[in-house]
Design an enzyme around this catalytic site. Structure first.
Site, PDB file in Angstrom:
ATOM      1  CD  GLU A   1      33.063  16.647  24.968  1.00 10.92           C
ATOM      2  OE1 GLU A   1      34.218  16.182  24.945  1.00 10.92           O
ATOM      3  OE2 GLU A   1      32.645  17.471  24.151  1.00 10.92           O
TER       4      GLU A   1
ATOM      5  CE  LYS B   1      36.372  14.000  23.876  1.00 11.58           C
ATOM      6  NZ  LYS B   1      36.234  15.464  23.717  1.00 11.58           N
TER       7      LYS B   1
ATOM      8  CG  HIS C   1      38.572  22.403  16.731  1.00  7.52           C
ATOM      9  ND1 HIS C   1      37.726  21.481  17.295  1.00  7.52           N
ATOM     10  CD2 HIS C   1      39.821  21.996  17.058  1.00  7.52           C
ATOM     11  CE1 HIS C   1      38.436  20.562  17.941  1.00  7.52           C
ATOM     12  NE2 HIS C   1      39.712  20.866  17.822  1.00  7.52           N
TER      13      HIS C   1
ATOM     14  NE  ARG D   1      31.775  -7.407  16.470  1.00 10.28           N
ATOM     15  CZ  ARG D   1      31.768  -8.608  15.887  1.00 10.28           C
ATOM     16  NH1 ARG D   1      32.408  -9.615  16.447  1.00 10.28           N
ATOM     17  NH2 ARG D   1      31.129  -8.787  14.764  1.00 10.28           N
TER      18      ARG D   1
ATOM     19  CG  ASN E   1      35.685  20.620  24.028  1.00  6.39           C
ATOM     20  OD1 ASN E   1      36.695  19.935  23.844  1.00  6.39           O
ATOM     21  ND2 ASN E   1      34.470  20.109  24.015  1.00  6.39           N
TER      22      ASN E   1
ATOM     23  CD  GLU F   1      45.017  21.508  24.619  1.00  4.96           C
ATOM     24  OE1 GLU F   1      44.234  21.564  25.576  1.00  4.96           O
ATOM     25  OE2 GLU F   1      44.639  21.394  23.436  1.00  4.96           O
TER      26      GLU F   1
ATOM     27  NE  ARG G   1      36.726  13.885  27.591  1.00 10.65           N
ATOM     28  CZ  ARG G   1      37.320  12.728  27.383  1.00 10.65           C
ATOM     29  NH1 ARG G   1      36.802  11.620  27.876  1.00 10.65           N
ATOM     30  NH2 ARG G   1      38.435  12.662  26.686  1.00 10.65           N
TER      31      ARG G   1
ATOM     32  CG  HIS H   1      39.566  22.908  22.059  1.00 11.77           C
ATOM     33  ND1 HIS H   1      40.166  23.415  23.198  1.00 11.77           N
ATOM     34  CD2 HIS H   1      40.316  21.837  21.706  1.00 11.77           C
ATOM     35  CE1 HIS H   1      41.215  22.682  23.510  1.00 11.77           C
ATOM     36  NE2 HIS H   1      41.335  21.717  22.619  1.00 11.77           N
TER      37      HIS H   1
ATOM     38  CG  HIS I   1      45.112  21.173  18.682  1.00  8.98           C
ATOM     39  ND1 HIS I   1      43.790  21.399  18.329  1.00  8.98           N
ATOM     40  CD2 HIS I   1      45.091  20.837  20.003  1.00  8.98           C
ATOM     41  CE1 HIS I   1      43.016  21.204  19.385  1.00  8.98           C
ATOM     42  NE2 HIS I   1      43.774  20.861  20.415  1.00  8.98           N
TER      43      HIS I   1
ATOM     44  CE  LYS J   1      41.461  14.683  28.560  1.00  9.51           C
ATOM     45  NZ  LYS J   1      41.847  14.785  27.185  1.00  9.51           N
TER      46      LYS J   1
HETATM   47  N1  GLY Z   1      40.725  17.091  24.489  1.00 12.15           N
HETATM   48  C1  GLY Z   1      39.478  17.207  25.123  1.00 12.15           C
HETATM   49  C2  GLY Z   1      38.986  15.937  25.732  1.00 12.15           C
HETATM   50  O1  GLY Z   1      39.725  14.969  25.815  1.00 12.15           O
HETATM   51  O2  GLY Z   1      37.853  15.883  26.111  1.00 12.15           O
END
Ligand code: GLY
Length: 382
Positions: free
Chosen positions: A245, A152, A260, A130, A253, A194, A249, A256, A274, A235
């Site tokens: 997010e 993430k 994507h 956990r 993107n 990026e 946040r 993206h 990517h 960031k």
């Molecule tokens: N790569 C986008 C984020 O970490 O929110």
């Protein structure tokens, strides 16, 4: 904006998340400090290093040596390189190996690798017993400026990328800029997309600095460290104000939603990395913003010019196998966007520009507007 000419000490960027706050340590040979930092952070912890075969060839022994020097026990879990490991099967392998190695609640998982390893090892750490703490040691530019920061983690489902995962912040990020020396140039360029993204979305002065200094960033040295640190600071600031997010946040993107869809259309294969998808996506987002009257055509052209100058793809037509099904078809691309996490009740969320250096969240874009825009792009260069 100027970068220091020489830098011998590591740069430390704080991710201010209260009790989940952590440092990002950026610098040449920062990896050698890993053991001492763990000894200070978590005395007595045992560690498991999760890495892939390619990274292991170059950096596993150095990582183990840094741990052994500080008297820290480490076992190694080596997976195949590439997205193929970011699967249920890959997660099962890593999780079972962590359990077999008796990694417990006070121990640490170390993710040594690029985005795939960081996402996979971080997710395994998030669900093991956990939740076990983990450290990111990103070895690609893209991982150093983006995926290793912000918590993430996850794996892919056969139905889509990153559809299973958890927010699980690392307790430390070590971005050793020397490891980037072994990156193939195409990988470095993809990561640079990026870096440029942070300028385009929120910092015009940084974008202008990149326009003037990109060659130095590619060469290495202080300019590279400055670019990585500026990206991480950008960031970290966004993650600190919106960890989960629910708002700002999403600005990360930028590029993206288009990107994507392009990655999916090329089967998440080597035809489009990517970061390359993000580069094309960022240009499309800028051009779409211009088509909607939000920025001048010259702003969109500025974004395109810089990314093209460093050798990134900037048009749909730059993608290998462009004519194959999915890429030359606006409806097929729209269908792929509808599968992404950025869609709500049939309306698409795009990150668009109000200026170079000022991105905004457009949460209510009608698919027909996107289709018309894509059809015009496809017809213009056909
Ligand atoms: N790569 C986008 C984020 O970490 O929110």
């Amino acid at each position: 904006m100027t970068a220091p000419l020489r830098r011998s000490e590591a740069i430390v960027v704080d991710v201010a998340l209260g009790e989940r706050a952590y440092d990002i340590v950026i610098g040449r040979d920062a990896l050698t400090s890993l053991g001492a930092r763990i000894a200070a952070l978590r005395p007595g912890a045992r560690t498991a290093i999760v890495t892939d075969r390619n990274v292991a060839k170059y950096w596993l022994e150095k990582t183990e040596a840094a741990l052994h020097q500080a008297g820290i026990a480490a076992c190694r879990i080596v997976v195949d390189e590439g997205e193929g490991s970011k699967t249920y099967a890959g997660l099962e392998r890593v999780s079972e190996a962590l359990i077999a190695a008796r990694i417990e609640r006070n121990d640490l998982v170390i993710a040594l690798g690029g985005g795939v390893v960081g996402d996979l090892a971080g997710f395994a750490a998030a669900i093991l017993r956990r939740g076990v703490d983990f450290i990111q040691v990103p070895t690609s530019l893209l991982a150093q400026v983006d995926s290793s920061v912000g918590g993430k983690t996850g794996i892919n489902s056969p139905q889509g990328k990153n559809l299973l995962g958890a927010f699980h912040q690392p307790v430390l990020v070590i971005a050793d800029t020397a490891v980037l020396d072994t990156l193939p140039p195409r990988q470095f360029r993809a990561g640079y997309a990026e870096v440029a993204k942070y300028g385009v979305l929120g910092d015009e002065a940084f974008f202008a600095w990149l326009e003037a200094n990109h060659a130095e960033v590619f060469k290495g040295g202080a300019a590279r460290e400055h670019a990585i640190a500026t990206s991480c600071r950008a960031k970290a600031a966004i993650v600190a104000r919106d960890e989960r997010e629910t708002g700002d946040r999403a600005l990360l993107n930028l590029g993206h939603t288009f990107g994507h869809a392009l990655e999916a259309a090329t089967g998440f294969s080597d035809r489009l990395f990517h970061g390359e998808g993000v580069a094309v996506g960022m240009v499309l987002a800028a051009q779409f913003s211009a088509a909607l009257g939000m920025i001048a055509e010259s702003d969109a052209a500025r974004v395109e010019r810089h990314l093209a100058e460093v050798g990134l793809p900037t048009h749909l037509q730059d993608i290998a196998g462009f004519a194959q099904e999915g890429l030359a078809d606006a409806d097929a691309l729209l269908a792929l966007m509808a599968q992404d996490k950025k869609v709500r009740r049939g309306r698409l969320t795009f990150i668009l520009l109000r200026a170079v250096g000022r991105a905004v969240i457009a949460a209510d874009v009608a698919p027909a507007q996107v289709r018309d825009f894509l059809q015009a792009k496809l017809a213009a260069r056909a």
